[in-house]
Structure formats: C-alpha cells, structure tokens
Design a protein around this motif. Structure first.
Motif, PDB file in Angstrom:
ATOM      1  N   SER A   1     -12.035 -11.427  -2.116  1.00  0.00           N
ATOM      2  CA  SER A   1     -10.914 -10.502  -1.934  1.00  0.00           C
ATOM      3  C   SER A   1     -11.195  -9.534  -0.801  1.00  0.00           C
TER       4      SER A   1
ATOM      5  N   ASP B   1       2.286  -4.504   6.213  1.00  0.00           N
ATOM      6  CA  ASP B   1       1.474  -3.695   5.304  1.00  0.00           C
ATOM      7  C   ASP B   1       0.470  -4.610   4.598  1.00  0.00           C
TER       8      ASP B   1
ATOM      9  N   SER C   1      -1.339  -3.725   1.834  1.00  0.00           N
ATOM     10  CA  SER C   1      -1.676  -3.148   0.531  1.00  0.00           C
ATOM     11  C   SER C   1      -2.068  -4.202  -0.493  1.00  0.00           C
ATOM     12  N   ARG C   2      -1.368  -5.311  -0.513  1.00  0.00           N
ATOM     13  CA  ARG C   2      -1.624  -6.310  -1.548  1.00  0.00           C
ATOM     14  C   ARG C   2      -2.968  -7.019  -1.357  1.00  0.00           C
ATOM     15  N   GLN C   3      -3.581  -6.856  -0.214  1.00  0.00           N
ATOM     16  CA  GLN C   3      -4.887  -7.470   0.006  1.00  0.00           C
ATOM     17  C   GLN C   3      -6.049  -6.539  -0.345  1.00  0.00           C
TER      18      GLN C   3
ATOM     19  N   ARG D   1      -8.011  -4.894  -3.140  1.00  0.00           N
ATOM     20  CA  ARG D   1      -8.226  -5.038  -4.584  1.00  0.00           C
ATOM     21  C   ARG D   1      -8.897  -3.786  -5.140  1.00  0.00           C
ATOM     22  N   GLU D   2      -8.331  -3.244  -6.208  1.00  0.00           N
ATOM     23  CA  GLU D   2      -8.926  -2.067  -6.847  1.00  0.00           C
ATOM     24  C   GLU D   2     -10.315  -2.426  -7.400  1.00  0.00           C
TER      25      GLU D   2
ATOM     26  N   SER E   1      -0.009   1.424   0.078  1.00  0.00           N
ATOM     27  CA  SER E   1      -0.427   1.826  -1.267  1.00  0.00           C
ATOM     28  C   SER E   1      -1.443   2.955  -1.228  1.00  0.00           C
TER      29      SER E   1
ATOM     30  N   SER F   1      -3.820   4.985  -6.400  1.00  0.00           N
ATOM     31  CA  SER F   1      -2.951   4.285  -5.446  1.00  0.00           C
ATOM     32  C   SER F   1      -1.511   4.699  -5.686  1.00  0.00           C
TER      33      SER F   1
ATOM     34  N   MET G   1       3.032   0.073  -6.729  1.00  0.00           N
ATOM     35  CA  MET G   1       3.480  -1.078  -5.950  1.00  0.00           C
ATOM     36  C   MET G   1       4.776  -1.613  -6.549  1.00  0.00           C
TER      37      MET G   1
ATOM     38  N   ALA H   1       8.025  -4.481  -6.394  1.00  0.00           N
ATOM     39  CA  ALA H   1       8.400  -5.813  -5.909  1.00  0.00           C
ATOM     40  C   ALA H   1       9.373  -5.710  -4.759  1.00  0.00           C
ATOM     41  N   ASP H   2       9.278  -6.659  -3.849  1.00  0.00           N
ATOM     42  CA  ASP H   2      10.179  -6.666  -2.700  1.00  0.00           C
ATOM     43  C   ASP H   2      11.607  -6.974  -3.137  1.00  0.00           C
TER      44      ASP H   2
END
Length: 362
Positions: free
Chosen positions: A14, A30, A32-34, A36-37, A225, A356, A359, A361-362
């Motif tokens: 990740s 963006d 952000s989705r890449q 990982r917390e 995020s 964060s 997030m 959804a699109d």
C-alpha cells in the motif's frame, strides 16, 4: 507468524502504491484513497527522556517534556556526559554513555536526548549509534555506501519488539524557551487537521538537489483527506509561504526560513554535507536553524556522506508514513535507508495526521 508477514507485505504494498501516485499522478487528481491509515501505537510510557546531569537547562527541558507528554517520572534518566560542549564522542566515551542509559531502560521504544552536544561518535551520528550500534567501518571512508536500516519503510509499529531498535532523537537545547516552544509545537500538532502545503524545491545546486528529485511529486498533486497540497518548484528558497507542513530542498544554506509560517508538526530538511553539525560553521547551515524558524523535526549528517539519496530522508517514504498517522520519529526513521551518519532532531511524538477528513463516494 505467517499472518504477520502477509500483513506487513500488504502494508508495504500500500505504501508503494502511495509512492507511485505521489510521483506519477496528474496534478489535478487526488491521491487520498492510496494513503492507508496506519496509526502509531507509541504511548508516553514508550519514551525514555535522557538529560545531562551537569546541565540545569537540560534537566529543566526534560522535566517539561515529561509534563507535556505525560511521561512517567521513572522514564526520566540522568547521565553524566564528557566535558561541557563536547560535540564528538570517542568510542570509550560513547560506550560509557550507552552503559549508563542501558542500565536504566525497560521496554521503552524511543530515546529522547535532551541536549545540543554531543551529537556524534567519530563519523556516526549519536542517534544512529544508540539505535543501531556503532559502524566504525563507515569512518574508514565516509563517502562509501552505508549500512542498511532494517526499519526502513517497514510496517513496524513496535520497533524494539520487531527489530530490537530503540528509535533515537535529539531535542537540542540552545535556550529553555526555544526548547519549550518546540515541545509545544509537537503537542499542538495532534489537536486539529489543518489546510497544509508541502514544498519540494529543485535548486541550482545540482549536487545537493538532484539526488532526491526523482522522489518529488508532480506540482499540484493533492491529498484531500489530509487537506494537503504539494508544490514541486524550480526555486532557491521559499519566502512568505504559510501553512508549511513539508519542505525538502538541497543547499548549503537555506535563506528566508523565518519568513514562512510552519504548522505544528512540520518536517523540513536540506540535503547537504554537515547539516547535522549542530553549530553554525558559516559554510553550511545546521539543522537547528529549521527548528528555530518553527519546524518540529529535521535531519542532517554529521560527517561528509557524499550525495547518496539513501543517506537522507526519502520524501515519498516520510510523507507516506506521516500521512498514514505515524509519529514524526517513526516516519523520519523509516525514510532513511543508510542513516549511520545522520542525526534526527525534533519532538518525536508529533502526530499531525492522526485524523483524516471523511471520505465520500463519488
């Protein structure tokens, strides 16, 4: 054990994805989705605070840090250092210091050294020598490749349990007030997620700038995020910028530091030969000047490293771990592949990305 290895592998994958996106995404996208917390597990009781018994300022700052971070009093360790102001320890002096520390340690994961000097052992930094052991072979040729850091870009959240490494950082004391201000910045970093900027400068000093440029993102990449915007610029220095969280450059001296506004928890460093020599040599800027300008953590080498990127923080790696929610000391230590000549300075528990933005959804 197999499950743990698989979990670590997935986490590292990740991070690799995050790194690829940081450097390859078009500037209007963006990432952000890449990200990982991966929040830090370090707690106040994991930190040993070590001060100089012969320096009242060192003790005052150490006790202030205990109070600010609610660290147990039994984690306060006083040691006897060589003559006042000695910057570079001999091997016997280092061994004496290490034995004093080891005799009082429990299961702590982090060592915070509350003084400006000493900062080196021969050609090794003091922080790396304490964490990884001495590497005197490096001193035979300081420009040779370094020894690998087993903690580099790892998924570990318990460095002592996982790697038998206690992460070390220097909290340099020039004045009590400046040291307290540094501590306060680290504590404040956790209270809110602020709009922030990251700057990656390509300077005319090719020897110091070029090694890390492959790890710079495209100008304009964002991590929404985390409310972060990245700027990769052809410039010699930032001036009058606000909300600076990351600043990576390569120069002997960085002008206009004090004109910028740095957020609590900010990380900044300049790739140069002797930034870790914590006094002003007039030729090269010490990393303490970043802290004096309002930065919370920095890094510099104490002996001539030559310009291997592996001997300096990798911007992609430090950002990936910091944005994931790790502490400053974890993210910074994970970003240097060959750290034996580099000293880490700052407030170790700063953690500005422990939260964060939601997030959607699109």
């Amino acid at each position: 054990m197999l499950f743990k290895k698989i979990k670590n592998l997935l986490f590292l994958c990740s991070l690799l994805v995050a790194n690829v996106f940081l450097s390859a995404l078009a500037s209007d996208l963006d990432i952000s989705r890449q990200i990982r917390e991966h929040h830090s597990l370090l707690k106040p009781e994991d930190v040993a605070v070590i001060y100089n018994l012969g320096d009242s300022r060192s003790e005052e700052v150490a006790r202030y840090y205990l109070q600010a971070r609610q660290i147990p009093i039994e984690n306060l360790i006083g040691v006897t250092l060589p003559k006042p102001g000695k910057e570079v320890l001999s091997v016997p002096e280092f061994e004496s210091l290490k034995s004093q520390i080891d005799a009082k340690l429990g299961k702590q994961q982090v060592l915070l050294l509350v003084w400006r000097a000493p900062f080196a052992v021969q050609c090794n930094s003091l922080t790396s020598a304490l964490s990884l052991g001495l590497d005197l072979d490096q001193c035979k040729n300081s420009c040779a490749p370094g020894r690998d850091n087993p903690y580099f870009n790892s998924a570990s959240r318990r460095p002592w349990a996982d790697h038998q490494i206690r992460l070390s950082m220097l909290l340099p004391v020039t004045t009590v007030d400046s040291a307290r201000a540094l501590i306060d910045r680290g504590v404040l970093s956790e209270f809110s997620l602020n709009d922030a900027q990251a700057f990656f400068l390509k300077t005319r000093d090719a020897a110091r700038s070029k090694p890390r440029e492959p790890f710079f993102p495209l100008d304009g990449a964002t991590v929404k995020s985390k409310k972060l915007v990245c700027h990769t610029l052809m410039s010699e220095a930032l001036e009058r910028e606000s909300a600076v969280m990351f600043y990576f450059t390569g120069q002997k001296r960085v002008p206009s530091l004090a004109t910028n506004g740095y957020l609590p928890g900010a990380i900044a460093d300049h790739l140069t030969s002797s930034g870790g020599v914590l006094r002003d040599t007039q030729d090269q800027m010490p990393v303490t000047q970043w802290l004096e300008a309002g930065v919370t953590g920095s890094y510099g080498t104490v002996s001539e490293p030559c310009n291997y990127w592996q001997k300096f923080p990798n911007p992609q790696v430090v950002m990936a771990h910091y944005l994931a929610g790790e502490t400053l000391i974890e993210a910074y230590w994970k970003s240097v592949k060959w750290p034996m000549q580099g000293v880490f300075v700052g407030e170790p528990l700063a953690k500005p990305y422990a939260r964060s933005m939601p997030m959607f959804a699109d």
